[in-house]
Design a protein around this motif. Structure first.
Motif, short mmCIF file in Angstrom:
data_model
loop_
_atom_site.label_atom_id
_atom_site.label_comp_id
_atom_site.label_asym_id
_atom_site.label_seq_id
_atom_site.Cartn_x
_atom_site.Cartn_y
_atom_site.Cartn_z
N THR A 162 0.84 -1.21 0.00
CA THR A 162 0.00 0.00 0.00
C THR A 162 0.86 1.25 0.00
OG1 THR A 162 -1.88 -1.03 1.12
CG2 THR A 162 -1.66 1.35 1.34
N GLN A 163 1.89 1.27 0.84
CA GLN A 163 2.78 2.44 0.90
C GLN A 163 3.52 2.64 -0.42
OE1 GLN A 163 4.93 1.06 4.37
NE2 GLN A 163 4.02 2.66 5.67
N ASP B 183 1.13 4.17 -2.90
CA ASP B 183 0.94 5.59 -2.58
C ASP B 183 2.13 6.42 -3.06
OD1 ASP B 183 -1.48 5.03 -1.40
OD2 ASP B 183 -0.70 5.02 0.66
N ASN C 262 -3.62 4.78 -6.22
CA ASN C 262 -4.67 4.80 -5.22
C ASN C 262 -5.22 3.39 -5.07
OD1 ASN C 262 -7.03 5.08 -3.71
ND2 ASN C 262 -7.60 7.03 -4.65
#
Length: 438
Positions: free
Chosen positions: A181-182, A185, A190
């Protein structure tokens, strides 16, 4: 079933072929772009562009700039795939995808993945230049993660496009503790939009990928291209061996619980198993990590990998069980504990017969013998095949070497592949233009 089998009689070593100068000049342009992309790397001494790194993002931007310059409707989706689209004016048109990947293994060659992307770009540039009337939409995709190096998750890019991405992977961390997820980002993506980046299953028309063979068959027989009939399934396992760390000078040999010795015995057992069943499968231990390693310490914990592949689903399953039993027996004999973790499973894939018929015709009409091969390497065509007819064209590479800086191709072979690929798409255009039901 032989994993790396040739299903037709190969030409002799004196086989030669001629390619039109137009295809040669186009191949030269493709190879110039390959060199420009290869110059972008995490490692200045080699080619390394793993998913989400600054070098990867720089390479993606370069590929996007070429797509933009060609006149494609271009975007980068939330998983980092670079996508360029040519839109058909035909009512109810579906999407045909040309694709490969632009991420690499560590210390890679230049051609594994990018060659297919840049050949696809060349084909679309020709369609635009010649104002070709498309019977379907064509989308060129440079997948962001096929190799799975950073998160040990192959096909991240193509799984998003096919709608098969597992959201559970978002919490997975890399070697530095950065979650997926990081990383997304940081790339500007998204995670909430990943599902929206999929091409709906009812909108897929087909998929075509060109790729170096990564094996020696074409090289040794001086054949420029081959039709891929199937892709081997694979299982990736992480094995953690735990014993008892101790002083190298004080613990008697017969009282040791040496985790590295157990792992080493398994490495050789896996190799012996693969050799014994060489016509059906391959087995590889490619990663070995000794935790808290020191020259004067008996290893207490070791992690190793297992990569098991076969084109026969039943044989793949039984081999997996047999090797797991061998590992457990080694651990028991050496008084070690063993954690066996299945990281990835992909089933064998058969390429689409209808499209392979057209691809075989394109190879013949381009003046080459039709050689049929099973791919032992995995490709993005694997997840795509779950939602779309898929086929692949292999291109001869130097001695079959891949995942290695020595990876190379010859200009004449690339030119031949461009000619075959263009003819294949022309046949597809004709087929679907005359088939309104498609």
């Amino acid at each position: 079933m032989r994993l790396y089998r040739v299903l037709t009689t190969l030409s002799t070593l004196t086989h030669s072929y001629l390619v039109d100068d137009n295809y040669t000049s186009r191949a030269e342009k493709i190879l110039r772009r390959i060199e420009a992309l290869a110059a972008i790397s995490e490692d200045p001494q080699g080619v390394t562009r793993t998913f989400g790194t600054p070098a990867f993002l720089q390479g993606s931007a370069l590929v996007k700039s070429w797509m933009d310059a060609a006149g494609l409707a271009t975007r980068v989706d939330s998983i980092g795939n670079v996508r360029g689209r040519l839109v058909s004016r035909a009512a109810g048109a579906k999407t045909f995808v040309l694709a490969s990947h632009i991420d690499t293994v560590v210390n890679a060659g230049k051609y594994d993945g990018p060659l297919g992307v840049l050949m696809g770009l060349d084909l679309l540039e020709q369609f635009i230049h010649n104002a070709v009337e498309l019977p379907f939409h064509v989308e060129l995709i440079a997948f962001s993660d096929e190799e799975g190096v950073r998160y040990h998750t192959t096909y991240l890019g193509s799984k998003v496009v096919t709608g098969s991405f597992d959201p559970g992977l978002l919490a997975r961390t890399d070697a530095h503790g950065i979650t997926l997820t990081q990383a997304i980002d940081t790339m500007g993506g998204n995670t909430q939009l990943l599902s929206a980046d999929a091409i709906p299953s009812d909108q897929w028309l087909g998929y075509f990928e060109t790729h170096i063979e990564q094996g020696p068959v074409l090289w040794e027989n001086r054949v420029p291209v081959a039709l891929v009939t199937a892709i081997a399934g694979q299982q990736r396992v992480e094995l953690t061996w735990r014993g008892m760390a101790g002083h190298a000078g004080t613990v008697p040999m017969h009282m040791r619980q040496d985790a590295l010795a157990g792992a080493a015995e398994f490495v050789l057992a896996a190799e012996q198993f693969g050799v014994a069943h060489k016509h059906e499968l391959v087995a590889t231990v490619g990663k070995l990590e000794v935790r808290h390693a020191a020259s004067n310490v008996i290893p207490g914990e070791v992690v190793c990998s297992l990569d098991l592949r076969s084109a026969d689903a039943a044989r793949l399953a039984t081999a997996y069980e047999e090797l797991q039993q061998k590992a457990q027996a080694i651990a028991q004999k050496r008084h070690l504990t063993l954690h066996w973790d299945l990281i990835q499973y992909t089933a064998p894939v058969t390429c689409a017969p209808e499209m392979n018929t057209l691809l075989a015709q394109a190879i013949q009409e381009s003046g080459h013998e039709v050689v049929r091969l099973v791919s032992g390497a995995g490709h993005d065509a694997v997840p795509v095949s779950a939602v779309s007819p898929a086929t692949m064209l292999f291109i001869r590479c130097f001695k079959g070497i891949s995942h290695n800086p020595l990876e190379n191709v010859e200009l004449a072979d690339v030119a031949a592949a461009v000619q075959v690929s263009e003819r294949f798409l022309q046949l597809l255009f004709s087929h679907y233009s005359s088939s309104p039901s498609h």
